[in-house]
Scaffold this motif. Structure first.
Motif, short mmCIF file in Angstrom:
data_model
loop_
_atom_site.label_atom_id
_atom_site.label_comp_id
_atom_site.label_asym_id
_atom_site.label_seq_id
_atom_site.Cartn_x
_atom_site.Cartn_y
_atom_site.Cartn_z
N LEU A 48 -12.94 -37.70 -0.64
CA LEU A 48 -13.51 -38.23 0.70
C LEU A 48 -14.97 -38.50 0.11
O LEU A 48 -15.75 -37.74 -0.37
CB LEU A 48 -13.51 -37.31 1.93
N ILE B 177 -17.75 -44.03 5.76
CA ILE B 177 -16.56 -43.42 5.00
C ILE B 177 -16.14 -44.45 3.88
O ILE B 177 -15.95 -45.67 4.54
CB ILE B 177 -15.40 -43.04 5.65
N LYS C 69 -14.32 -43.88 0.99
CA LYS C 69 -13.00 -43.48 0.49
C LYS C 69 -12.41 -42.19 1.13
O LYS C 69 -13.04 -41.29 1.43
CB LYS C 69 -13.48 -43.14 -1.11
N GLY C 70 -10.90 -42.23 1.49
CA GLY C 70 -10.43 -41.22 1.98
C GLY C 70 -10.44 -41.36 3.65
O GLY C 70 -11.06 -42.38 4.06
N THR C 71 -9.84 -40.48 4.17
CA THR C 71 -9.87 -40.40 5.67
C THR C 71 -10.13 -38.99 6.14
O THR C 71 -9.37 -38.09 5.88
CB THR C 71 -8.20 -41.05 6.26
N PRO C 72 -11.13 -38.82 6.89
CA PRO C 72 -11.39 -37.52 7.37
C PRO C 72 -10.47 -37.24 8.43
O PRO C 72 -9.83 -38.10 9.09
CB PRO C 72 -12.95 -37.59 7.95
N VAL C 73 -10.40 -35.81 8.54
CA VAL C 73 -9.42 -35.18 9.54
C VAL C 73 -10.30 -34.21 10.48
O VAL C 73 -11.36 -33.57 9.89
CB VAL C 73 -8.17 -34.32 9.05
N SER D 294 -15.59 -33.04 11.25
CA SER D 294 -14.57 -33.79 10.43
C SER D 294 -14.79 -33.35 8.82
O SER D 294 -15.63 -32.91 8.50
CB SER D 294 -15.00 -35.31 10.34
N CYS E 153 -12.55 -33.16 4.68
CA CYS E 153 -11.58 -33.62 3.76
C CYS E 153 -10.10 -32.87 4.21
O CYS E 153 -9.86 -31.88 4.25
CB CYS E 153 -12.05 -33.41 2.51
N ASP E 154 -9.05 -33.85 4.32
CA ASP E 154 -7.73 -33.42 4.28
C ASP E 154 -7.28 -32.63 3.29
O ASP E 154 -6.44 -31.51 3.22
CB ASP E 154 -7.05 -34.61 4.65
#
Length: 151
Positions: free
Chosen positions: A16, A56, A58-62, A75, A77-78
């Motif tokens: 992320l 953001i 790169k990546g997708t926060p969770v 939020s 990093c997954d």
């Protein structure tokens, strides 16, 4: 602080990544027990930037972390579960609190204020200019932001 035309950062594993293109309006250390537990440290360090200046890349926060306050949106990093940023629109509107220790360049970022010092570990102090046992009153934020901007 040095140039804020662009700062980058990311989680521990690097999956992320984010970019900040706006100057921070505040830097802080929060000593609340929630932050202590989420960081496994004495406090969390963050900087607040306008939402439009945070992206953001790169990546997708969770979603992660506890939701003690209504509307609090942590939020992470997954993959590595690093706590990356927090939004709480009900309190701060269109701003995001980014964990400043996740920036690639962090040496010039010190907390301007400490919050929740009533819950601080006895030995934990920073060079912050302002200290609050809880959080500053809503009407104090504009004064604090103006003072921070002058520095």
């Amino acid at each position: 602080m040095s140039d804020w035309t662009c700062r980058t950062g990311g989680c521990r594993c690097g999956r992320l990544r984010f970019r900040i293109t706006a100057s921070p309006i505040m830097t802080m250390a929060c000593h609340c027990r929630g932050c202590q537990r989420m960081t496994a440290s004495a406090f969390s360090l963050s900087l607040t930037v306008p939402d439009a200046g945070f992206a953001i890349e790169k990546g997708t926060p969770v979603a992660g972390g506890a939701r003690e306050l209504e509307g609090l949106q942590h939020s992470c990093c997954d993959h590595c579960k690093s706590w990356v940023f927090t939004r709480f629109p009900a309190m701060m509107g269109e701003y995001v609190n980014v964990r400043s220790t996740l920036l690639d360049e962090i040496d010039d970022i010190a907390p301007f204020m400490e919050t929740c010092t009533a819950e601080a570990l006895g030995w934990a102090r920073t060079p912050a200019v302002h200290r609050y046992e809880g959080f500053p009153q809503a009407d104090e934020f504009h004064t604090l932001m103006a003072e921070y901007a002058e520095r």
